[in-house]
Design an enzyme around this catalytic site. Structure first.
Site, mmCIF file in Angstrom:
data_model
loop_
_atom_site.group_PDB
_atom_site.id
_atom_site.type_symbol
_atom_site.label_atom_id
_atom_site.label_comp_id
_atom_site.label_asym_id
_atom_site.label_seq_id
_atom_site.Cartn_x
_atom_site.Cartn_y
_atom_site.Cartn_z
ATOM 1 N N HIS A 133 0.977 -1.185 0.014
ATOM 2 C CA HIS A 133 -0.089 0.115 0.096
ATOM 3 C C HIS A 133 0.938 1.368 0.160
ATOM 4 O O HIS A 133 1.724 1.373 0.777
ATOM 5 C CB HIS A 133 -0.857 0.153 1.265
ATOM 6 C CG HIS A 133 -1.601 -1.071 1.454
ATOM 7 N ND1 HIS A 133 -2.619 -1.614 0.563
ATOM 8 C CD2 HIS A 133 -1.723 -2.206 2.436
ATOM 9 C CE1 HIS A 133 -3.089 -2.737 1.035
ATOM 10 N NE2 HIS A 133 -2.572 -3.042 2.191
ATOM 11 N N GLU A 188 -1.574 0.062 8.306
ATOM 12 C CA GLU A 188 -2.608 -0.920 9.175
ATOM 13 C C GLU A 188 -2.079 -1.684 10.212
ATOM 14 O O GLU A 188 -0.635 -1.680 10.181
ATOM 15 C CB GLU A 188 -3.478 -1.682 7.974
ATOM 16 C CG GLU A 188 -2.205 -2.811 7.176
ATOM 17 C CD GLU A 188 -2.970 -3.353 6.006
ATOM 18 O OE1 GLU A 188 -3.907 -2.794 5.515
ATOM 19 O OE2 GLU A 188 -2.257 -4.477 5.859
ATOM 20 N N HIS A 207 3.502 -7.015 1.923
ATOM 21 C CA HIS A 207 2.932 -8.297 2.682
ATOM 22 C C HIS A 207 1.687 -9.136 2.214
ATOM 23 O O HIS A 207 1.555 -9.003 0.926
ATOM 24 C CB HIS A 207 2.305 -7.466 4.071
ATOM 25 C CG HIS A 207 1.072 -6.451 3.616
ATOM 26 N ND1 HIS A 207 1.256 -5.308 3.055
ATOM 27 C CD2 HIS A 207 -0.137 -6.866 3.409
ATOM 28 C CE1 HIS A 207 0.142 -4.678 2.699
ATOM 29 N NE2 HIS A 207 -1.022 -5.482 2.845
ATOM 30 N N ARG A 229 -1.316 -4.941 -6.192
ATOM 31 C CA ARG A 229 -0.949 -6.397 -6.202
ATOM 32 C C ARG A 229 0.480 -6.659 -6.860
ATOM 33 O O ARG A 229 0.707 -6.128 -8.146
ATOM 34 C CB ARG A 229 -1.975 -7.276 -6.841
ATOM 35 C CG ARG A 229 -3.216 -7.255 -6.145
ATOM 36 C CD ARG A 229 -4.251 -8.334 -6.650
ATOM 37 N NE ARG A 229 -5.728 -7.987 -6.422
ATOM 38 C CZ ARG A 229 -6.325 -7.332 -7.097
ATOM 39 N NH1 ARG A 229 -6.069 -7.056 -8.489
ATOM 40 N NH2 ARG A 229 -7.723 -7.130 -6.748
#
Length: 321
Positions: free
Chosen positions: A97, A114, A172, A192
């Protein structure tokens, strides 16, 4: 002012399972049910109010009408967090991200830092967290072309109760057999890198975003990010443990056996996400109608409602700015 019980939005990503419906009572007609966005104002999945004066309205509509519910710390008038349940029956894609600056310039959205709290995990389940060693764009392109990306990725075995902090830019991937509560910035930007050559429900491979990902990913070696065990504070009837503090949010795990007293001050809203058990939240002055909750429920507590009491036998995450 009252406590808002939220109805989530569901997502049927191809890697999801059925646990959120079977074990958490999510009445969402999607198969698979990969994610439920439990507290969200994001246009890709806003929550709806389930109770009280605002029943039937969306959370972003209510907060636009009442920005004071967010608290003094929230400067732009928008809820800065998004709270999810994630059921990974299969591996998620290897992904990354962007940070706020890149996301706003290129995607018109927030960046995405996050944290994950592992609610449950199959024996031997693992996730991907960064790289084993420093890599370059050339190394990664070659790895994708030759199907050898796996040898560069750092895999971490996970267990129930683990917490991971995932800053923007960290490559991740959540592995199969893991059930997670995710607290993140209010964003839906994912690049992705690799998706195991899977085919979606339309018979197509999902889009990859390597050229964008390479501009924002951290390609240096990263330490495993399993949380350091924080000190648990015990009180009559409950215990509290801070899982994560960052510039975007603070998350505590609260274990309640009989009761828990806390304040919701003017500075920030609070969110309660029930992981197990059940209970009831009421105001100390008795002016608000008590709100009951069960496993899987999510409550939004507007800033400034003051002293509250939580009664029950339950485990929750408590989130605030």
């Amino acid at each position: 002012m009252e406590i808002l019980k939220l109805l989530p939005c569901g997502k049927d990503y191809l890697w999801g399972g059925t646990r959120l419906r079977d074990e958490y009572g999510k009445k969402i007609n999607l198969t698979p049910l990969a994610e439920t966005w439990e507290c969200s104002v994001h246009p890709d999945g806003p929550c709806v109010i389930a109770n009280g004066e605002f029943k039937g309205q969306t959370l972003p509509t209510v907060l636009k009408q009442h920005p004071e519910f967010l608290g003094a710390k929230v400067k732009n008038g928008e809820l800065p967090v998004l709270v999810k349940f994630i059921d990974a029956k299969k591996d998620l894609s290897v992904q990354v991200h962007p940070d706020d600056e890149y996301a706003k310039d290129h995607e018109g959205d927030n960046g995405k830092t996050e944290m994950w709290y592992v609610i449950d995990a199959d024996e031997g389940a693992s996730l991907i967290y960064g790289f084993k060693h420093t890599v370059t764009e050339e190394i990664l392109r070659h790895a994708l072309e030759t199907g050898t990306l796996d040898k560069h990725l750092q895999k971490v075995e996970v267990h129930k109760g683990d917490t991971y902090f995932v800053p923007a830019g960290t490559v991740h991937g959540i592995g199969k057999g893991i059930l997670i509560a995710e607290i993140q910035e209010s964003s839906n930007v994912t690049y992705r890198v690799y998706d195991y050559d899977r085919i979606d429900k339309n018979g197509q491979k999902r889009e990859l975003h390597f050229d964008k990902a390479i501009r924002i990913m951290n390609m240096k070696t990263q330490k495993q990010s399993e949380r350091k065990r924080c000190l648990t504070h015990y009180y009559p009837g409950c215990s509290r443990e801070v899982l994560c503090r960052c510039k975007y949010f603070e998350t505590e795990k609260i274990n309640v056996k009989t009761g828990f007293s806390f304040s919701v001050k003017d500075e920030s809203f609070q969110v309660l996400l029930c992981l197990s058990g059940n209970g009831q939240v009421e105001s100390a002055d008795g002016e608000m109608k008590p709100v009951r909750f069960v496993k899987g429920d999510c409550l939004f507590l507007p800033a400034g409602i003051g002293r509250c009491y939580l009664l029950g036998d339950t485990e929750l995450l408590k989130i605030r700015c």
